[in-house]
Design an enzyme around this catalytic site. Structure first.
Site, mmCIF file in Angstrom:
data_model
loop_
_atom_site.group_PDB
_atom_site.id
_atom_site.type_symbol
_atom_site.label_atom_id
_atom_site.label_comp_id
_atom_site.label_asym_id
_atom_site.label_seq_id
_atom_site.Cartn_x
_atom_site.Cartn_y
_atom_site.Cartn_z
ATOM 1 C CG PHE A 57 2.310 -7.479 -8.216
ATOM 2 C CD1 PHE A 57 1.782 -6.200 -8.049
ATOM 3 C CD2 PHE A 57 2.296 -8.343 -7.125
ATOM 4 C CE1 PHE A 57 1.259 -5.778 -6.833
ATOM 5 C CE2 PHE A 57 1.766 -7.934 -5.902
ATOM 6 C CZ PHE A 57 1.245 -6.651 -5.760
ATOM 7 N NE ARG A 85 -10.461 -2.910 -0.814
ATOM 8 C CZ ARG A 85 -9.342 -3.181 -1.494
ATOM 9 N NH1 ARG A 85 -8.845 -2.301 -2.356
ATOM 10 N NH2 ARG A 85 -8.719 -4.320 -1.317
ATOM 11 C CB THR A 91 -7.136 -8.613 -6.367
ATOM 12 O OG1 THR A 91 -7.319 -7.944 -5.116
ATOM 13 C CG2 THR A 91 -5.989 -7.962 -7.113
ATOM 14 N NE ARG A 102 -10.558 -5.072 -9.346
ATOM 15 C CZ ARG A 102 -9.959 -4.815 -8.182
ATOM 16 N NH1 ARG A 102 -10.213 -5.556 -7.106
ATOM 17 N NH2 ARG A 102 -9.103 -3.815 -8.091
ATOM 18 C CG HIS A 119 -7.002 1.862 -6.701
ATOM 19 N ND1 HIS A 119 -6.307 1.039 -5.857
ATOM 20 C CD2 HIS A 119 -7.224 3.024 -6.033
ATOM 21 C CE1 HIS A 119 -6.104 1.699 -4.708
ATOM 22 N NE2 HIS A 119 -6.647 2.902 -4.801
ATOM 23 C CD GLU A 130 -5.145 4.919 -2.405
ATOM 24 O OE1 GLU A 130 -6.345 4.920 -2.785
ATOM 25 O OE2 GLU A 130 -4.540 3.888 -2.057
HETATM 26 P P1 RTP Z 1 -6.342 -2.061 -6.046
HETATM 27 O O1 RTP Z 1 -5.273 -1.605 -5.054
HETATM 28 O O2 RTP Z 1 -5.952 -1.799 -7.479
HETATM 29 O O3 RTP Z 1 -7.712 -1.541 -5.696
HETATM 30 O O4 RTP Z 1 -6.484 -3.630 -5.977
HETATM 31 P P2 RTP Z 1 -6.392 -4.564 -4.726
HETATM 32 O O5 RTP Z 1 -6.339 -3.773 -3.453
HETATM 33 O O6 RTP Z 1 -7.480 -5.563 -4.918
HETATM 34 O O7 RTP Z 1 -5.001 -5.263 -5.003
HETATM 35 P P3 RTP Z 1 -3.544 -4.932 -4.418
HETATM 36 O O8 RTP Z 1 -3.073 -6.119 -3.665
HETATM 37 O O9 RTP Z 1 -3.514 -3.585 -3.751
HETATM 38 O O10 RTP Z 1 -2.683 -4.879 -5.756
HETATM 39 C C1 RTP Z 1 -2.664 -3.715 -6.538
HETATM 40 C C2 RTP Z 1 -2.820 -4.088 -7.994
HETATM 41 O O11 RTP Z 1 -1.668 -4.776 -8.445
HETATM 42 C C3 RTP Z 1 -2.035 -5.717 -9.444
HETATM 43 N N1 RTP Z 1 -1.624 -7.042 -9.018
HETATM 44 N N2 RTP Z 1 -1.202 -7.936 -9.853
HETATM 45 N N3 RTP Z 1 0.048 -11.177 -8.881
HETATM 46 C C4 RTP Z 1 -0.361 -10.228 -9.707
HETATM 47 O O12 RTP Z 1 -0.312 -10.358 -10.916
HETATM 48 C C5 RTP Z 1 -0.897 -8.998 -9.140
HETATM 49 N N4 RTP Z 1 -1.127 -8.786 -7.854
HETATM 50 C C6 RTP Z 1 -1.598 -7.515 -7.782
HETATM 51 C C7 RTP Z 1 -3.534 -5.629 -9.622
HETATM 52 O O13 RTP Z 1 -3.795 -4.728 -10.698
HETATM 53 C C8 RTP Z 1 -3.964 -5.048 -8.297
HETATM 54 O O14 RTP Z 1 -5.210 -4.402 -8.413
HETATM 55 MG MG MG Z 2 -4.892 -2.204 -3.095
#
Ligand code: RTP
Ligand code: MG
Length: 137
Positions: A57, A85, A91, A102, A119, A130
């Site tokens: 991704f 968070r 996510t 979300r 994020h 960051e």
């Molecule tokens: P973030 O970093 O954005 O706060 O979100 P997160 O920790 O919940 O998710 P993370 O695993 O760090 O992934 C970063 C961003 O990538 C996109 N994503 N798409 N399988 C998919 O389609 C997929 N997996 C991740 C999401 O926008 C996610 O927030």
């Molecule tokens: Mg993340």
């Protein structure tokens, strides 16, 4: 004081949800210490998402994050890193609980990447790293 880096991603800005998202951060009691609206550079995005390089991704994610302006925010308060968070929710916006950003404001749009509005940094180390990317001294 504990601080975190929050992004309102291009989908949140394009859908006109900036005010609602900021209101949730403030209503929770966190303080907004810095805020900027602009389109991210390729360098900022590759630094920000370095941990995801090579994942399937990654490229759709970077393309999506380049689609339009982003609001970057430094927010502070005791527990703000896990607290934001938990305000953001899971996510995947389809799975995210109602009551979260979300869960209430996001959904599956049938695209390659999860467009999930926000994020939030996931640790003190990530937050400091960051903040350095989005708000260079
Ligand atoms: P973030 O970093 O954005 O706060 O979100 P997160 O920790 O919940 O998710 P993370 O695993 O760090 O992934 C970063 C961003 O990538 C996109 N994503 N798409 N399988 C998919 O389609 C997929 N997996 C991740 C999401 O926008 C996610 O927030
Ligand atoms: Mg993340």
């Amino acid at each position: 004081m504990e601080r975190t880096l929050i992004l309102i991603k291009p989908d949140g800005v394009a859908r006109g949800l900036v005010g609602q998202i900021l209101a949730r951060i403030e209503a929770k009691g966190y303080r907004i210490d810095a805020l900027s609206l602009r389109t991210a550079t390729a360098d900022e995005l590759s630094a920000h998402y370095a941990e995801h390089e090579g994942k399937p991704f990654y490229q759709p994610l970077v393309d999506f994050m380049s689609e339009g302006p982003i609001v970057s925010i430094i927010a502070s308060g005791q527990g703000v890193i896990p607290g934001f968070r938990s305000l953001a929710g899971a996510t995947d916006p389809t799975a995210a609980a109602p009551g979260t950003i979300r869960g209430d404001l996001g959904r599956d749009w049938g695209e390659k990447v999860q467009k999930n509005l926000v994020h939030g940094s996931d640790s003190v180390e990530s937050a400091e790293r960051e903040i350095g990317i989005w708000f260079p001294a």
